[in-house]
Design a protein around this motif. Structure first.
Motif, short mmCIF file in Angstrom:
data_model
loop_
_atom_site.label_atom_id
_atom_site.label_comp_id
_atom_site.label_asym_id
_atom_site.label_seq_id
_atom_site.Cartn_x
_atom_site.Cartn_y
_atom_site.Cartn_z
N ALA A 40 3.60 1.45 8.16
CA ALA A 40 2.61 0.51 8.70
C ALA A 40 1.44 0.32 7.73
O ALA A 40 1.02 -0.82 7.47
CB ALA A 40 2.10 1.00 10.05
N ALA A 41 0.94 1.42 7.19
CA ALA A 41 -0.18 1.32 6.24
C ALA A 41 0.24 0.59 4.97
O ALA A 41 -0.50 -0.26 4.47
CB ALA A 41 -0.69 2.72 5.90
N THR A 42 1.43 0.89 4.48
CA THR A 42 1.91 0.25 3.25
C THR A 42 2.12 -1.25 3.48
O THR A 42 1.74 -2.07 2.63
CB THR A 42 3.21 0.90 2.77
OG1 THR A 42 2.95 2.29 2.54
CG2 THR A 42 3.70 0.27 1.48
N GLY A 43 2.68 -1.61 4.61
CA GLY A 43 2.87 -3.03 4.93
C GLY A 43 1.55 -3.78 4.95
O GLY A 43 1.43 -4.87 4.37
N ALA A 44 0.55 -3.19 5.60
CA ALA A 44 -0.77 -3.83 5.65
C ALA A 44 -1.37 -3.96 4.26
O ALA A 44 -1.93 -5.01 3.90
CB ALA A 44 -1.70 -3.03 6.56
N LEU A 45 -1.25 -2.91 3.45
CA LEU A 45 -1.79 -2.95 2.09
C LEU A 45 -1.09 -4.00 1.23
O LEU A 45 -1.74 -4.68 0.43
CB LEU A 45 -1.69 -1.58 1.43
CG LEU A 45 -2.66 -0.52 1.93
CD1 LEU A 45 -2.30 0.84 1.36
CD2 LEU A 45 -4.09 -0.90 1.58
N LEU A 46 0.21 -4.12 1.38
CA LEU A 46 0.95 -5.12 0.59
C LEU A 46 0.54 -6.54 0.96
O LEU A 46 0.37 -7.39 0.09
CB LEU A 46 2.45 -4.93 0.76
CG LEU A 46 3.03 -3.65 0.14
CD1 LEU A 46 4.50 -3.52 0.50
CD2 LEU A 46 2.83 -3.63 -1.35
N ILE A 47 0.37 -6.80 2.25
CA ILE A 47 -0.07 -8.13 2.70
C ILE A 47 -1.47 -8.43 2.17
O ILE A 47 -1.72 -9.51 1.61
CB ILE A 47 -0.01 -8.24 4.22
CG1 ILE A 47 1.45 -8.24 4.69
CG2 ILE A 47 -0.73 -9.49 4.72
CD1 ILE A 47 1.64 -8.05 6.18
#
Length: 110
Positions: A40-47
């Motif tokens: 979840a954190a990685t997805g948010a950071l990538l976006i």
């Protein structure tokens, strides 16, 4: 030297710390929460990286030399820019887990 080559040692270190955190989480029986929180954190950071890097490059704040990047881009940003948030998420997740994460047995939920 390219940005990809410069990032590889950091990616290696991030993967090692993340793997150690995963072992720790497995022993504590919190591996599902560890991996889902990281995802979840990685997805948010990538976006956020994709949006803000493109906005800053459109505004002319910075650009990359064509010799230092792979040439693959998402909009204006080189794909190598995604390595920074990935490595950050790997390192921070692993370190947080190894330092004990939430101190409460219920995972920190009220």
């Amino acid at each position: 030297m390219t940005y990809l080559l410069m990032s590889l040692p950091f990616l290696g270190a991030g993967l090692i710390v993340f793997a150690l955190g995963a072992l720790h989480a497995t022993r504590r029986r919190t591996a599902d929460r560890y991996f889902s929180s990281w995802a979840a954190a990685t997805g948010a950071l990538l976006i956020l990286t994709a949006v803000f890097d493109n906005v800053m490059m459109m505004a002319g704040f910075f650009d990359y030399g064509t010799e230092q990047i792979s040439g693959l881009r998402l909009g204006l940003m080189p794909l190598e820019d995604f390595l920074y948030p990935i490595v950050g998420a790997l390192l921070l997740s692993g370190v947080w887990q190894l330092l004990g994460g939430s101190r409460r047995g219920d995972g920190g939920h009220d």
